[in-house]
Design an enzyme around this catalytic site. Structure first.
Site, PDB file in Angstrom:
ATOM      1  N   LYS A 126       0.867  -1.181   0.000  1.00  0.00           N
ATOM      2  CA  LYS A 126       0.000   0.000   0.000  1.00  0.00           C
ATOM      3  C   LYS A 126       0.893   1.217   0.000  1.00  0.00           C
ATOM      4  CE  LYS A 126      -4.028   1.969   0.466  1.00  0.00           C
ATOM      5  NZ  LYS A 126      -3.686   2.663  -0.799  1.00  0.00           N
TER       6      LYS A 126
ATOM      7  N   LYS B  74       5.345   1.798  -3.181  1.00  0.00           N
ATOM      8  CA  LYS B  74       5.231   3.161  -3.713  1.00  0.00           C
ATOM      9  C   LYS B  74       5.472   3.100  -5.210  1.00  0.00           C
ATOM     10  CE  LYS B  74       4.641   7.471  -2.345  1.00  0.00           C
ATOM     11  NZ  LYS B  74       3.860   8.011  -1.223  1.00  0.00           N
TER      12      LYS B  74
ATOM     13  N   ASP C 282      -0.335  10.859  -4.408  1.00  0.00           N
ATOM     14  CA  ASP C 282       0.816  11.506  -3.749  1.00  0.00           C
ATOM     15  C   ASP C 282       1.018  12.798  -4.541  1.00  0.00           C
ATOM     16  OD1 ASP C 282       3.154  10.921  -1.690  1.00  0.00           O
ATOM     17  OD2 ASP C 282       4.154  11.706  -3.457  1.00  0.00           O
TER      18      ASP C 282
HETATM   19  P1  NDP Z   1       0.376  17.818  -3.957  1.00  0.00           P
HETATM   20  O1  NDP Z   1       0.853  17.519  -5.312  1.00  0.00           O
HETATM   21  O2  NDP Z   1      -1.081  17.943  -3.701  1.00  0.00           O
HETATM   22  O3  NDP Z   1       1.069  19.146  -3.409  1.00  0.00           O
HETATM   23  C1  NDP Z   1       2.458  19.252  -3.331  1.00  0.00           C
HETATM   24  C2  NDP Z   1       2.789  20.657  -2.869  1.00  0.00           C
HETATM   25  O4  NDP Z   1       4.199  20.717  -2.615  1.00  0.00           O
HETATM   26  C3  NDP Z   1       2.505  21.717  -3.920  1.00  0.00           C
HETATM   27  O5  NDP Z   1       2.208  22.928  -3.283  1.00  0.00           O
HETATM   28  C4  NDP Z   1       3.844  21.775  -4.671  1.00  0.00           C
HETATM   29  O6  NDP Z   1       4.063  23.012  -5.340  1.00  0.00           O
HETATM   30  C5  NDP Z   1       4.837  21.612  -3.543  1.00  0.00           C
HETATM   31  N1  NDP Z   1       6.064  21.019  -4.063  1.00  0.00           N
HETATM   32  C6  NDP Z   1       6.172  19.844  -4.741  1.00  0.00           C
HETATM   33  N2  NDP Z   1       7.436  19.631  -5.101  1.00  0.00           N
HETATM   34  C7  NDP Z   1       8.130  20.672  -4.630  1.00  0.00           C
HETATM   35  C8  NDP Z   1       9.483  21.027  -4.690  1.00  0.00           C
HETATM   36  N3  NDP Z   1      10.387  20.256  -5.313  1.00  0.00           N
HETATM   37  N4  NDP Z   1       9.855  22.191  -4.098  1.00  0.00           N
HETATM   38  C9  NDP Z   1       8.953  22.964  -3.455  1.00  0.00           C
HETATM   39  N5  NDP Z   1       7.650  22.682  -3.392  1.00  0.00           N
HETATM   40  C10 NDP Z   1       7.247  21.558  -3.968  1.00  0.00           C
HETATM   41  O7  NDP Z   1       1.007  16.667  -3.019  1.00  0.00           O
HETATM   42  P2  NDP Z   1       0.569  16.200  -1.574  1.00  0.00           P
HETATM   43  O8  NDP Z   1       0.069  17.344  -0.781  1.00  0.00           O
HETATM   44  O9  NDP Z   1      -0.263  14.987  -1.714  1.00  0.00           O
HETATM   45  O10 NDP Z   1       1.969  15.704  -0.965  1.00  0.00           O
HETATM   46  C11 NDP Z   1       2.852  16.581  -0.263  1.00  0.00           C
HETATM   47  C12 NDP Z   1       3.819  15.761   0.587  1.00  0.00           C
HETATM   48  O11 NDP Z   1       3.072  14.962   1.525  1.00  0.00           O
HETATM   49  C13 NDP Z   1       4.694  14.764  -0.190  1.00  0.00           C
HETATM   50  O12 NDP Z   1       5.940  14.648   0.462  1.00  0.00           O
HETATM   51  C14 NDP Z   1       3.935  13.462  -0.045  1.00  0.00           C
HETATM   52  O13 NDP Z   1       4.777  12.342  -0.200  1.00  0.00           O
HETATM   53  C15 NDP Z   1       3.444  13.594   1.386  1.00  0.00           C
HETATM   54  N6  NDP Z   1       2.309  12.755   1.749  1.00  0.00           N
HETATM   55  C16 NDP Z   1       1.123  12.826   1.053  1.00  0.00           C
HETATM   56  C17 NDP Z   1       0.044  12.068   1.440  1.00  0.00           C
HETATM   57  C18 NDP Z   1      -1.275  12.199   0.781  1.00  0.00           C
HETATM   58  O14 NDP Z   1      -2.239  11.578   1.284  1.00  0.00           O
HETATM   59  N7  NDP Z   1      -1.429  12.942  -0.288  1.00  0.00           N
HETATM   60  C19 NDP Z   1       0.161  11.086   2.546  1.00  0.00           C
HETATM   61  C20 NDP Z   1       1.409  11.163   3.276  1.00  0.00           C
HETATM   62  C21 NDP Z   1       2.440  11.949   2.848  1.00  0.00           C
HETATM   63  P3  NDP Z   1       3.902  23.074  -6.956  1.00  0.00           P
HETATM   64  O15 NDP Z   1       2.434  22.976  -7.200  1.00  0.00           O
HETATM   65  O16 NDP Z   1       4.507  24.359  -7.331  1.00  0.00           O
HETATM   66  O17 NDP Z   1       4.655  21.883  -7.486  1.00  0.00           O
END
Ligand code: NDP
Length: 442
Positions: free
Chosen positions: A89, A125, A165
């Site tokens: 998962k 993943k 993600d």
């Molecule tokens: P989203 O794609 O919804 O949002 C990601 C956010 O982070 C955006 O604001 C994006 O900005 C920013 N971002 C992405 N890459 C970069 C970078 N290289 N530098 C700076 N900002 C960046 O993703 P999620 O919110 O789902 O995921 C965010 C984090 O949480 C990740 O690490 C993910 O692995 C983790 N996570 C997510 C879960 C989930 O349920 N979704 C569960 C547990 C962990 P921009 O739009 O400009 O790219």
């Protein structure tokens, strides 16, 4: 050389050019010496050597045709890391920075996170170096269909259940699920994060952010603090960040800053979350567009961690908060940091927080609410019965409180009181190790 050092050296040697994977492995292994001293049978059974080697790694071609008629080729990945506790998962990430090392670091973390939820799910993943930014809906659909044309043969409700993600939200899950169903004829819980009209669970969208805040509230309550009246800075403005901001505000905090990969906004009156949702969830715009709604706010392109706060929640991406940022946060009186993203704080930053008694919640515990609610979605799919928002939210809350209790108990038991990094690694590892011991050398 100790057993742990030996295994770590092998990981570096056998997986060259994958620094994020090395970092994630080191962080876990460094915590495990006391457990291995207490359980010499783990070394005899080669638990660590087996744990750091994924059960299966799939890499595949994803060809698709863009809107101009040009053929594009991306690379797809699914790493099925460990199934000792249950079916693999873990999410799918679509971002240009994706390569095998990123998927392996995320898959490795996922094993322990999933174990901490107390639910029967193993770790995996996947993802692709495809960048959904700037693509039309049709291009995203064609990409998702091509991605699933290969992935479907490796997943199933009882084998491997992917979710979202970075770059994979409700739209992408919908297209992936549609193609899976077209290819197999099966309507079952093979993906989570599905839409509410076709088997999704209430609260899944909010779960990682809400769960993060539930976890932090429990962690800081122990020290007489609360979200109520606190100033909060949250990096990112995606799924995790938005719903962490929503729950923190509901609990009486003032969220003053959020960001995306280009810059951050600072609104001393408190971020207007409806505006952020409109910009990010509907218009797919940039965080800078917030100024169109609130010209009195400020926009910057430096580090968001220079903004003073009581609680910092990094919710964007790996290694986004470094040693300098940690020093600034500490100097500004920040008393709690918790990782909504996976591995957003560098090892040096984590070291500083713990050394300076800043309460620190590691991602594999603090952001486990997303995958926990995905597992609740799987339960509802198997029963073919949906639960109410309140029912899922209550279960999520209980899971996050239990995770906090279990990891702080594990930290204390092994002589590391208040060190939740060590506590999370030990508690997550122990269950997986016991399951692996019980199942023999497989
Ligand atoms: P989203 O794609 O919804 O949002 C990601 C956010 O982070 C955006 O604001 C994006 O900005 C920013 N971002 C992405 N890459 C970069 C970078 N290289 N530098 C700076 N900002 C960046 O993703 P999620 O919110 O789902 O995921 C965010 C984090 O949480 C990740 O690490 C993910 O692995 C983790 N996570 C997510 C879960 C989930 O349920 N979704 C569960 C547990 C962990 P921009 O739009 O400009 O790219």
């Amino acid at each position: 050389m100790t057993y742990v050092q030996d295994v770590y050296n092998q990981v570096v040697e056998r997986n060259p050019h994958e620094p994020e994977f090395h970092q994630a492995v080191k962080e876990v292994l460094d915590s495990l010496e006391p457990v291995l001293d207490r359980h010499p049978e783990y070394q005899k059974a080669g638990i660590l050597e087996r744990l750091v080697e994924p059960e299966r790694q799939i890499i595949f071609r994803v060809p698709w045709v863009d809107d101009t008629g040009k053929v594009q080729v991306n690379r797809g990945f699914r790493v099925q890391f460990n199934s000792a506790v249950g079916p693999y998962k873990g999410g799918l990430r679509f971002h240009p920075s994706v390569y095998l090392g990123i998927i392996k670091f995320l898959g490795f973390e996922q094993i322990f996170k999933n174990s901490l939820t107390g639910l029967p799910i193993g770790g995996g993943k996947g993802g692709s170096d495809f960048d959904p930014k700037g693509k039309s809906d049709n291009e995203v659909m064609r990409f998702c269909q091509s991605f699933m044309n290969e992935l479907y043969r490796h997943i199933s409700a009882d084998i491997d259940v992917p979710a979202g993600d970075i770059g994979v939200g409700a739209r992408e899950i919908g297209y992936l699920y549609g193609q899976y169903k077209k290819l197999t004829g099966l309507s079952h819980g093979v993906l989570t994060g599905k839409g509410l009209t076709y088997g999704g669970s209430l609260v899944r969208k909010e779960a990682t952010g809400y769960g993060l805040v539930y976890f932090v509230e429990e962690m800081i309550r122990e020290k007489g603090r609360s979200f109520s009246g606190s100033t909060v800075v949250i990096s990112g403005s995606g799924n995790v960040a938005i719903y962490a901001a929503e729950k923190a505000s509901q609990m009486g905090a003032k969220v003053v800053a959020m960001s995306d990969s280009t810059g951050y906004i600072y609104d001393q009156n408190g971020i207007d979350l409806q505006a952020v949702k409109l910009i990010k969830e509907v218009q797919r715009g940039r965080i800078k567009d917030y100024l169109n709604h609130h010209p009195e706010a400020e926009y910057g392109e430096g580090s968001i961690w220079n903004i003073r706060c009581d609680i910092a929640l990094p919710c964007a991406t790996q290694n986004e908060l470094n040693e300098e940022d940690a020093k600034t946060l500490i100097a500004n009186g920040c008393f709690a940091v918790a990782e909504g993203a996976n591995m957003p704080c560098t090892p040096e930053a984590v070291h500083l927080f713990i050394g300076n008694k800043v309460m620190f919640g590691p991602g594999k515990a603090a952001n486990a609410g997303g995958v926990a609610t995905s597992a609740l979605e799987m339960s509802q799919n198997s029963m073919r019965l949906p639960w109410s928002f309140e029912e899922v939210d209550t279960r999520l809350h209980t899971i996050m409180v239990n995770i906090y209790k279990e990891i702080s108990r594990a930290a204390e038991e092994y002589g590391f009181k208040d060190n939740l990094v060590v506590g999370a690694n030990i508690a997550g590892f122990t269950k997986v190790a016991e399951a692996m011991m019980a199942q023999g050398i497989v």
